[in-house]
Design a protein around this motif. Structure first.
Motif, short mmCIF file in Angstrom:
data_model
loop_
_atom_site.label_atom_id
_atom_site.label_comp_id
_atom_site.label_asym_id
_atom_site.label_seq_id
_atom_site.Cartn_x
_atom_site.Cartn_y
_atom_site.Cartn_z
N LEU A 184 0.86 -1.19 0.00
CA LEU A 184 0.00 0.00 0.00
C LEU A 184 0.90 1.24 0.00
O LEU A 184 0.96 1.99 0.97
CB LEU A 184 -0.91 0.01 1.24
CG LEU A 184 -1.79 -1.24 1.43
CD1 LEU A 184 -2.42 -1.23 2.82
CD2 LEU A 184 -2.86 -1.31 0.37
N SER A 185 1.61 1.42 -1.09
CA SER A 185 2.61 2.47 -1.16
C SER A 185 2.02 3.85 -1.44
O SER A 185 2.70 4.86 -1.29
CB SER A 185 3.63 2.14 -2.24
OG SER A 185 2.98 2.01 -3.50
N GLN A 186 0.75 3.90 -1.80
CA GLN A 186 0.17 5.17 -2.23
C GLN A 186 -0.23 6.07 -1.07
O GLN A 186 -0.16 7.29 -1.15
CB GLN A 186 -1.05 4.90 -3.12
CG GLN A 186 -1.61 6.15 -3.79
CD GLN A 186 -2.74 5.82 -4.73
OE1 GLN A 186 -3.07 4.64 -4.91
NE2 GLN A 186 -3.32 6.84 -5.35
N ARG B 169 13.75 -7.14 7.96
CA ARG B 169 13.81 -5.86 7.26
C ARG B 169 12.57 -5.70 6.38
O ARG B 169 12.24 -6.61 5.60
CB ARG B 169 15.07 -5.77 6.39
CG ARG B 169 15.27 -4.40 5.75
CD ARG B 169 16.51 -4.42 4.86
NE ARG B 169 17.72 -4.59 5.63
CZ ARG B 169 18.39 -3.59 6.19
NH1 ARG B 169 17.96 -2.34 6.07
NH2 ARG B 169 19.50 -3.83 6.88
N VAL B 170 11.87 -4.57 6.54
CA VAL B 170 10.68 -4.28 5.76
C VAL B 170 11.03 -3.32 4.63
O VAL B 170 12.17 -2.87 4.51
CB VAL B 170 9.55 -3.71 6.66
CG1 VAL B 170 9.09 -4.75 7.66
CG2 VAL B 170 10.02 -2.46 7.39
N ARG B 171 10.04 -2.96 3.83
CA ARG B 171 10.31 -2.20 2.61
C ARG B 171 10.44 -0.70 2.85
O ARG B 171 11.02 0.01 2.02
CB ARG B 171 9.19 -2.45 1.59
CG ARG B 171 9.10 -3.90 1.17
CD ARG B 171 7.98 -4.11 0.18
NE ARG B 171 7.90 -5.50 -0.25
CZ ARG B 171 6.97 -5.97 -1.08
NH1 ARG B 171 6.07 -5.15 -1.57
NH2 ARG B 171 6.95 -7.24 -1.41
N GLY B 172 9.87 -0.17 3.95
CA GLY B 172 9.93 1.27 4.20
C GLY B 172 10.16 1.54 5.67
O GLY B 172 10.27 0.63 6.50
N ALA B 173 10.22 2.82 6.02
CA ALA B 173 10.42 3.24 7.41
C ALA B 173 9.20 2.85 8.25
O ALA B 173 8.05 3.09 7.85
CB ALA B 173 10.66 4.74 7.48
N VAL B 174 9.47 2.28 9.41
CA VAL B 174 8.39 1.78 10.27
C VAL B 174 7.71 2.95 10.97
O VAL B 174 8.39 3.83 11.52
CB VAL B 174 8.94 0.78 11.31
CG1 VAL B 174 7.84 0.31 12.24
CG2 VAL B 174 9.58 -0.41 10.60
N GLU C 214 5.49 1.58 3.01
CA GLU C 214 5.06 0.86 1.82
C GLU C 214 3.88 -0.07 2.07
O GLU C 214 3.56 -0.89 1.22
CB GLU C 214 6.24 0.04 1.26
CG GLU C 214 7.42 0.87 0.81
CD GLU C 214 7.07 1.78 -0.36
OE1 GLU C 214 6.28 1.35 -1.22
OE2 GLU C 214 7.57 2.91 -0.40
N GLY C 215 3.27 0.02 3.25
CA GLY C 215 2.10 -0.82 3.51
C GLY C 215 2.14 -1.46 4.89
O GLY C 215 2.48 -0.82 5.89
#
Length: 593
Positions: free
Chosen positions: A173-175, A421-426, A444-445
């Motif tokens: 859910l990057s939007q 490790r996730v795709r974006g900043a937590v 990123e979601g």
């Protein structure tokens, strides 16, 4: 013949047992018929006797067999129930046992003893059934010279069963990110709130989307209310309440610029912290504001609750952590925890330990019973979000890395238990209740991680039931509303509610002594003697107390009346003596000096 027919038709079953008397008009054939019937009755009696004798013999044989078996059988070397270990019973003890004093009346004494017996029986049964609990919490264990933090989530999902492996998933859910999240108290539903206005409600185990809306403005925080039917959203301006279908129920404009929210389930209170420095409480059951407290400590962006006593913990930019209650305008406790601003904090479910992280890149563990630090850890990047599980696992996020630690307050931890490790900043962390699952909301979601040993394996179905039906949820809601705790009872020590405030009692007693001029409790109170046959009922005892209540005052009144009478008698004697002495009396004598 007519007489014979009448006797035949008028005969009953009682008369058949008797011998038919001979009549002078009866024929010999009829007499023979009667004798034949009597013979049949005699045969029936003999068969009954034979049957009874046969049954008696059979019962005697059975008794002999039982006696032989009892002799052959061995005696039980451990009769009765197995003893319960004392340590296991202590786990289920709720408070101290009240001692029944000697001054308690008979009925009340019986009631107190019965209630104590019931509570001890419940504790023993809970300790016995603790052995029969079907599930047990297990942790991840690696091979020799293998760190568990190096094991990837994909490997864990492949190794476990299909249902457990399905709990690891990612939502791209990057939007509208970054996302804040909240699990329901039963752990079945997940609430996601994107910074750019996206709000969705999901039944995460079945991946079923319940509702999805876009509020078209910034979302700061989301929080479930007392059940899965309502949730609150802290939007850019005001606080909104929606139902599970996404329909707007309320817009509360008194609560503006809200940054963080916490819901107190046993008090039905929604606590909000705003950017203007106000801590506000909303009673969800009534829909009214309980109190608004101006903390005077700047922007309130860090907030959590203590599940043990419902006290709100706030983190401030000057490095302090303050504890608040809705019935006081000042902070209960202020603690200087960090040299920089506080970034995140969390409290375990027992209410004994608090974990904080600050801009000084330190992670500190505090004992809330003594308000002293237990452990201090240095993290290279600093922890932005913290969360504690039901089993005491600590999760800390540093940028896009999520690390889980075991036994943080017991011993000094040198390496993490798990890492991912996730795709974006937590932006948000939360452990799912009663599940070994960690939810991570990032830019990123959303990511659902499998963390073995995080959730409570055995749940109490009377308190929180993840598998409750619609009817059970309705009954639970009514019960909790009836048992709602008032906000005045929130304090640091919840056990103080059942004790007497000795200091204020002594102060009131001294004020009463000064007002009355004497100590009313100097003498022992009158205790009526116990009488039988219902003569010691509460009404009769009170009547006897009233009769003796003013005995001291009556004695004082009697003494004063006797003194006044003696003075009057002395005055009369003096007047008589003057008359006898020949004192002249006249009308002008009264004006003489």
């Amino acid at each position: 013949m007519a007489a014979a027919e009448e006797t035949a038709f008028g005969r009953t079953h009682v008369e058949e047992k008797k011998k038919i008397p001979r009549r002078y008009w009866a024929t010999t054939a009829e007499q023979k018929d009667g004798e034949g019937k009597n013979g049949a009755l005699q045969k029936e009696d003999s068969t009954k006797k034979i049957r009874e004798a046969w049954w008696k013999k059979k019962l005697e044989k059975k008794k002999k067999k039982k006696a032989k078996k009892s002799v052959l059988e061995k005696k039980d070397p451990f009769p009765g129930q197995a003893p319960i270990p004392v340590e296991r019973v202590k786990k289920f003890v709720r408070g101290d046992v009240d001692k029944v004093t000697s001054g308690v009346q008979g009925k009340l004494k019986k009631i107190l003893k019965r209630s104590q017996a019931v509570s001890t029986l419940a504790q023993e049964q809970a300790a016995r059934h603790d052995l029969l609990l079907p599930e047990d919490a297990g942790f991840l264990e690696g091979d020799e010279d293998e760190d568990t933090c190096t094991i990837a989530q994909d490997d864990i999902a492949d190794a476990v069963d299909i249902t457990s492996g399905a709990k690891y998933f990612n939502l791209n859910l990057s939007q509208f990110g970054p996302y804040r999240l909240d699990y329901s108290r039963a752990g079945r539903h997940l609430l996601l709130g994107g910074r750019r206005g996206h709000v969705s409600c999901i039944e995460w185990q079945s991946k079923a989307l319940i509702s999805e809306i876009n509020v078209m403005e910034a979302v700061n925080d989301v929080k479930w209310l007392h059940n899965e039917a309502m949730f609150a959203v802290a939007q850019k301006k005001w606080l909104y309440v929606y139902d599970s279908k996404g329909v707007e129920l309320h817009c509360i404009r008194k609560f503006n610029d809200v940054l963080r929210m916490e819901f107190l389930p046993y008090h039905f209170l929604l606590a909000t912290a705003s950017s203007s420095g106000f801590l506000q409480y909303l009673d969800v059951s009534v829909g009214k504001e309980v109190t608004a407290i101006g903390t005077k400590m700047g922007r309130l962006g860090v907030m959590t609750q203590n599940p043990h006593n419902a006290v709100i913990h706030l983190g401030h930019p000057n490095g302090t952590v303050s504890l608040w209650s809705p019935n006081q305008k000042e902070a209960l406790v202020k603690m200087l925890c960090h040299r920089g601003a506080v970034r995140s904090l969390t409290v375990d479910k027992t209410g004994m330990y608090m974990v904080t992280s600050g801009l000084d890149r330190k992670l500190k563990v505090y004992d809330l019973r003594a308000f002293k630090p237990l452990q201090s850890y240095f993290l290279p990047a600093g922890a932005a979000c913290l969360s504690l599980s039901q089993r005491g696992l600590l999760c800390a996020s540093m940028g896009d890395v999520v690390q889980v630690y075991r036994d943080v307050w017991g011993t000094s931890v040198k390496k993490p238990y798990m890492a991912h490790r996730v795709r974006g900043a937590v932006a948000g962390l939360a452990f799912c209740p009663f599940e070994d699952v960690l939810g991570v909301g990032h830019a990123e979601g959303f990511t659902s991680m499998i963390v073995p040993g995080a959730g409570e394996a055995n749940f109490d179905g009377m308190a929180l039931n993840p598998y409750a039906s619609l009817r059970q949820r309705q009954e639970w809601e009514v019960k909790t509303l009836l048992e709602k705790v008032q906000p005045d009872l929130i304090g640091l020590d919840p056990s103080m509610l059942g004790t007497v405030d000795r200091a204020t009692w002594q102060q009131k007693h001294q004020e009463r002594v000064q007002a009355l001029g004497f100590d009313p409790l100097a003498h022992e109170k009158f205790k009526p003697r116990r009488r039988k046959k219902g003569r010691s009922s509460s009404g009769a005892v009170e009547k006897r107390k009233r009769k003796v209540a003013h005995e001291d005052q009556r004695d004082v009144i009697r003494h004063t009346v006797a003194a006044n009478l003696s003075k009057e008698q002395e005055r009369k004697k003096r007047s008589k003596a003057k008359l006898k002495a020949g004192v002249e009396r006249c009308a002008l004598k009264r004006f003489q000096k």
